[in-house]
Scaffold this motif. Structure first.
Motif, PDB file in Angstrom:
ATOM      1  N   LEU A 119       0.824  -1.202   0.000  1.00  0.00           N
ATOM      2  CA  LEU A 119       0.000   0.000   0.000  1.00  0.00           C
ATOM      3  C   LEU A 119       0.862   1.257   0.000  1.00  0.00           C
ATOM      4  CD1 LEU A 119      -2.697  -1.152   2.556  1.00  0.00           C
ATOM      5  CD2 LEU A 119      -2.801  -1.267   0.070  1.00  0.00           C
ATOM      6  N   ASN A 120       1.934   1.231   0.782  1.00  0.00           N
ATOM      7  CA  ASN A 120       2.966   2.264   0.773  1.00  0.00           C
ATOM      8  C   ASN A 120       4.264   1.591   1.210  1.00  0.00           C
ATOM      9  OD1 ASN A 120       2.850   2.083   3.594  1.00  0.00           O
ATOM     10  ND2 ASN A 120       1.463   3.834   3.755  1.00  0.00           N
ATOM     11  N   GLU A 121       5.301   2.363   1.528  1.00  0.00           N
ATOM     12  CA  GLU A 121       6.592   1.762   1.852  1.00  0.00           C
ATOM     13  C   GLU A 121       6.544   0.906   3.119  1.00  0.00           C
ATOM     14  OE1 GLU A 121       6.364   5.245   1.454  1.00  0.00           O
ATOM     15  OE2 GLU A 121       6.811   5.075  -0.672  1.00  0.00           O
ATOM     16  N   ASN A 122       5.638   1.216   4.034  1.00  0.00           N
ATOM     17  CA  ASN A 122       5.595   0.539   5.331  1.00  0.00           C
ATOM     18  C   ASN A 122       4.538  -0.562   5.438  1.00  0.00           C
ATOM     19  OD1 ASN A 122       7.561   2.362   6.166  1.00  0.00           O
ATOM     20  ND2 ASN A 122       6.011   3.832   6.824  1.00  0.00           N
ATOM     21  N   ASN A 123       3.548  -0.569   4.570  1.00  0.00           N
ATOM     22  CA  ASN A 123       2.419  -1.496   4.711  1.00  0.00           C
ATOM     23  C   ASN A 123       2.339  -2.468   3.539  1.00  0.00           C
ATOM     24  OD1 ASN A 123       1.566  -0.190   7.041  1.00  0.00           O
ATOM     25  ND2 ASN A 123       0.308   1.252   5.883  1.00  0.00           N
ATOM     26  N   VAL A 124       2.394  -3.746   3.874  1.00  0.00           N
ATOM     27  CA  VAL A 124       2.199  -4.808   2.891  1.00  0.00           C
ATOM     28  C   VAL A 124       1.107  -5.718   3.436  1.00  0.00           C
ATOM     29  CG1 VAL A 124       3.237  -6.752   1.687  1.00  0.00           C
ATOM     30  CG2 VAL A 124       4.589  -4.708   2.117  1.00  0.00           C
ATOM     31  N   ILE A 125       0.084  -5.980   2.620  1.00  0.00           N
ATOM     32  CA  ILE A 125      -1.018  -6.845   3.044  1.00  0.00           C
ATOM     33  C   ILE A 125      -1.148  -8.015   2.084  1.00  0.00           C
ATOM     34  CG2 ILE A 125      -2.281  -4.975   4.177  1.00  0.00           C
ATOM     35  CD1 ILE A 125      -4.145  -4.934   1.728  1.00  0.00           C
ATOM     36  N   SER A 126      -1.784  -9.074   2.562  1.00  0.00           N
ATOM     37  CA  SER A 126      -2.079 -10.247   1.722  1.00  0.00           C
ATOM     38  C   SER A 126      -3.578 -10.319   1.505  1.00  0.00           C
ATOM     39  CB  SER A 126      -1.612 -11.528   2.402  1.00  0.00           C
ATOM     40  OG  SER A 126      -0.219 -11.522   2.540  1.00  0.00           O
ATOM     41  N   ILE A 127      -3.975 -10.504   0.258  1.00  0.00           N
ATOM     42  CA  ILE A 127      -5.392 -10.672  -0.064  1.00  0.00           C
ATOM     43  C   ILE A 127      -5.542 -11.814  -1.053  1.00  0.00           C
ATOM     44  CG2 ILE A 127      -5.936  -8.237   0.312  1.00  0.00           C
ATOM     45  CD1 ILE A 127      -6.191  -8.023  -2.777  1.00  0.00           C
ATOM     46  N   LYS A 128      -6.767 -12.294  -1.176  1.00  0.00           N
ATOM     47  CA  LYS A 128      -7.073 -13.317  -2.160  1.00  0.00           C
ATOM     48  C   LYS A 128      -7.162 -12.664  -3.540  1.00  0.00           C
ATOM     49  CE  LYS A 128     -10.018 -17.310  -2.506  1.00  0.00           C
ATOM     50  NZ  LYS A 128      -9.246 -18.434  -2.112  1.00  0.00           N
ATOM     51  N   LYS A 129      -6.695 -13.358  -4.560  1.00  0.00           N
ATOM     52  CA  LYS A 129      -6.682 -12.818  -5.920  1.00  0.00           C
ATOM     53  C   LYS A 129      -8.070 -12.400  -6.400  1.00  0.00           C
ATOM     54  CE  LYS A 129      -2.991 -14.613  -8.842  1.00  0.00           C
ATOM     55  NZ  LYS A 129      -2.696 -15.579  -9.884  1.00  0.00           N
ATOM     56  N   SER A 130      -9.090 -13.107  -5.973  1.00  0.00           N
ATOM     57  CA  SER A 130     -10.440 -12.826  -6.463  1.00  0.00           C
ATOM     58  C   SER A 130     -10.985 -11.494  -5.963  1.00  0.00           C
ATOM     59  CB  SER A 130     -11.388 -13.951  -6.080  1.00  0.00           C
ATOM     60  OG  SER A 130     -11.468 -14.072  -4.682  1.00  0.00           O
ATOM     61  N   PHE A 131     -10.323 -10.862  -4.975  1.00  0.00           N
ATOM     62  CA  PHE A 131     -10.776  -9.566  -4.480  1.00  0.00           C
ATOM     63  C   PHE A 131     -10.264  -8.404  -5.318  1.00  0.00           C
ATOM     64  CE2 PHE A 131     -11.091 -11.684  -0.133  1.00  0.00           C
ATOM     65  CZ  PHE A 131     -12.441 -11.930  -0.304  1.00  0.00           C
ATOM     66  N   VAL A 132      -9.468  -8.674  -6.329  1.00  0.00           N
ATOM     67  CA  VAL A 132      -8.965  -7.621  -7.212  1.00  0.00           C
ATOM     68  C   VAL A 132     -10.083  -7.227  -8.173  1.00  0.00           C
ATOM     69  CG1 VAL A 132      -7.299  -7.053  -9.005  1.00  0.00           C
ATOM     70  CG2 VAL A 132      -6.597  -8.410  -7.027  1.00  0.00           C
ATOM     71  N   THR A 133     -10.367  -5.934  -8.214  1.00  0.00           N
ATOM     72  CA  THR A 133     -11.422  -5.432  -9.089  1.00  0.00           C
ATOM     73  C   THR A 133     -10.880  -4.975 -10.431  1.00  0.00           C
ATOM     74  OG1 THR A 133     -12.647  -4.684  -7.170  1.00  0.00           O
ATOM     75  CG2 THR A 133     -13.279  -3.749  -9.258  1.00  0.00           C
ATOM     76  N   ALA A 134      -9.739  -4.271 -10.409  1.00  0.00           N
ATOM     77  CA  ALA A 134      -9.207  -3.725 -11.660  1.00  0.00           C
ATOM     78  C   ALA A 134      -7.697  -3.597 -11.578  1.00  0.00           C
ATOM     79  CB  ALA A 134      -9.819  -2.355 -11.941  1.00  0.00           C
ATOM     80  N   VAL A 135      -7.059  -3.699 -12.727  1.00  0.00           N
ATOM     81  CA  VAL A 135      -5.642  -3.403 -12.859  1.00  0.00           C
ATOM     82  C   VAL A 135      -5.552  -1.989 -13.421  1.00  0.00           C
ATOM     83  CG1 VAL A 135      -3.487  -4.012 -14.011  1.00  0.00           C
ATOM     84  CG2 VAL A 135      -5.017  -5.808 -13.226  1.00  0.00           C
ATOM     85  N   LEU A 136      -4.856  -1.124 -12.698  1.00  0.00           N
ATOM     86  CA  LEU A 136      -4.792   0.285 -13.052  1.00  0.00           C
ATOM     87  C   LEU A 136      -3.576   0.566 -13.927  1.00  0.00           C
ATOM     88  CD1 LEU A 136      -5.554   1.630  -9.485  1.00  0.00           C
ATOM     89  CD2 LEU A 136      -7.167   1.361 -11.355  1.00  0.00           C
ATOM     90  N   PRO A 137      -3.612   1.656 -14.684  1.00  0.00           N
ATOM     91  CA  PRO A 137      -2.432   2.030 -15.484  1.00  0.00           C
ATOM     92  C   PRO A 137      -1.257   2.396 -14.574  1.00  0.00           C
ATOM     93  CG  PRO A 137      -4.389   3.271 -16.165  1.00  0.00           C
ATOM     94  CD  PRO A 137      -4.745   2.513 -14.946  1.00  0.00           C
ATOM     95  N   LYS A 138      -0.057   2.207 -15.083  1.00  0.00           N
ATOM     96  CA  LYS A 138       1.152   2.528 -14.320  1.00  0.00           C
ATOM     97  C   LYS A 138       1.167   4.010 -13.956  1.00  0.00           C
ATOM     98  CE  LYS A 138       3.154  -1.526 -14.805  1.00  0.00           C
ATOM     99  NZ  LYS A 138       3.379  -2.431 -13.745  1.00  0.00           N
ATOM    100  N   GLY A 139       1.574   4.309 -12.733  1.00  0.00           N
ATOM    101  CA  GLY A 139       1.676   5.693 -12.269  1.00  0.00           C
ATOM    102  C   GLY A 139       0.416   6.235 -11.633  1.00  0.00           C
ATOM    103  N   THR A 140      -0.630   5.430 -11.509  1.00  0.00           N
ATOM    104  CA  THR A 140      -1.882   5.894 -10.920  1.00  0.00           C
ATOM    105  C   THR A 140      -1.708   6.219  -9.443  1.00  0.00           C
ATOM    106  OG1 THR A 140      -3.133   4.544 -12.474  1.00  0.00           O
ATOM    107  CG2 THR A 140      -4.304   5.320 -10.548  1.00  0.00           C
ATOM    108  N   ILE A 141      -0.974   5.392  -8.723  1.00  0.00           N
ATOM    109  CA  ILE A 141      -0.803   5.594  -7.286  1.00  0.00           C
ATOM    110  C   ILE A 141      -0.044   6.896  -7.023  1.00  0.00           C
ATOM    111  CG2 ILE A 141       0.236   4.649  -5.199  1.00  0.00           C
ATOM    112  CD1 ILE A 141      -0.368   1.870  -6.305  1.00  0.00           C
ATOM    113  N   LYS A 142       0.979   7.180  -7.803  1.00  0.00           N
ATOM    114  CA  LYS A 142       1.765   8.394  -7.601  1.00  0.00           C
ATOM    115  C   LYS A 142       0.971   9.654  -7.951  1.00  0.00           C
ATOM    116  CE  LYS A 142       6.298   6.379  -8.199  1.00  0.00           C
ATOM    117  NZ  LYS A 142       7.543   6.362  -8.960  1.00  0.00           N
TER     118      LYS A 142
END
Length: 110
Positions: A85-108
């Motif tokens: 999520l950011n430099e300090n937070n890493v989470i584990s989720i199930k693949k089926s919870f992914v809704t969309a793949v965003l274009p590169k650079g969206t988070i920034k």
């Protein structure tokens, strides 16, 4: 007495015609169900399955919970992925919870 017998005879002749109209109506309802409910849902399911199969390391994704993150690790054996999520937070989720793949650079850009 003959009046009642002729009415019963007339009602017996009309029954096969009603059976054909009932079968025709059921076929119409089945076609409506298929084209308006089943087929679009099957298409969405197929698209989501393709999305989950094509997720790669480094992709920016959006989850069903509204989290934005970058994929860090993909576990093939149990269908889980780790998202940064950011430099300090890493989470584990199930693949089926992914809704969309965003274009590169969206988070920034947010």
């Amino acid at each position: 007495m003959s009046l009642f017998i002729s009415q019963a005879h007339a009602a017996g002749e009309a029954a096969p015609q009603e059976g054909f109209s009932f079968i025709f109506m059921m076929v119409i309802f089945a076609a409506i169900f298929y084209f308006m409910i089943y087929r679009p849902q099957a298409k969405r399911t197929k698209e989501h399955r393709n999305l989950m199969d094509n997720i790669g390391k480094g992709d920016e994704i959006l989850t069903q919970g509204g989290l934005l993150g970058r994929v860090v690790k993909i576990s093939a054996e149990n269908e889980y992925i780790q998202i940064e999520l950011n430099e300090n937070n890493v989470i584990s989720i199930k693949k089926s919870f992914v809704t969309a793949v965003l274009p590169k650079g969206t988070i920034k850009s947010i």
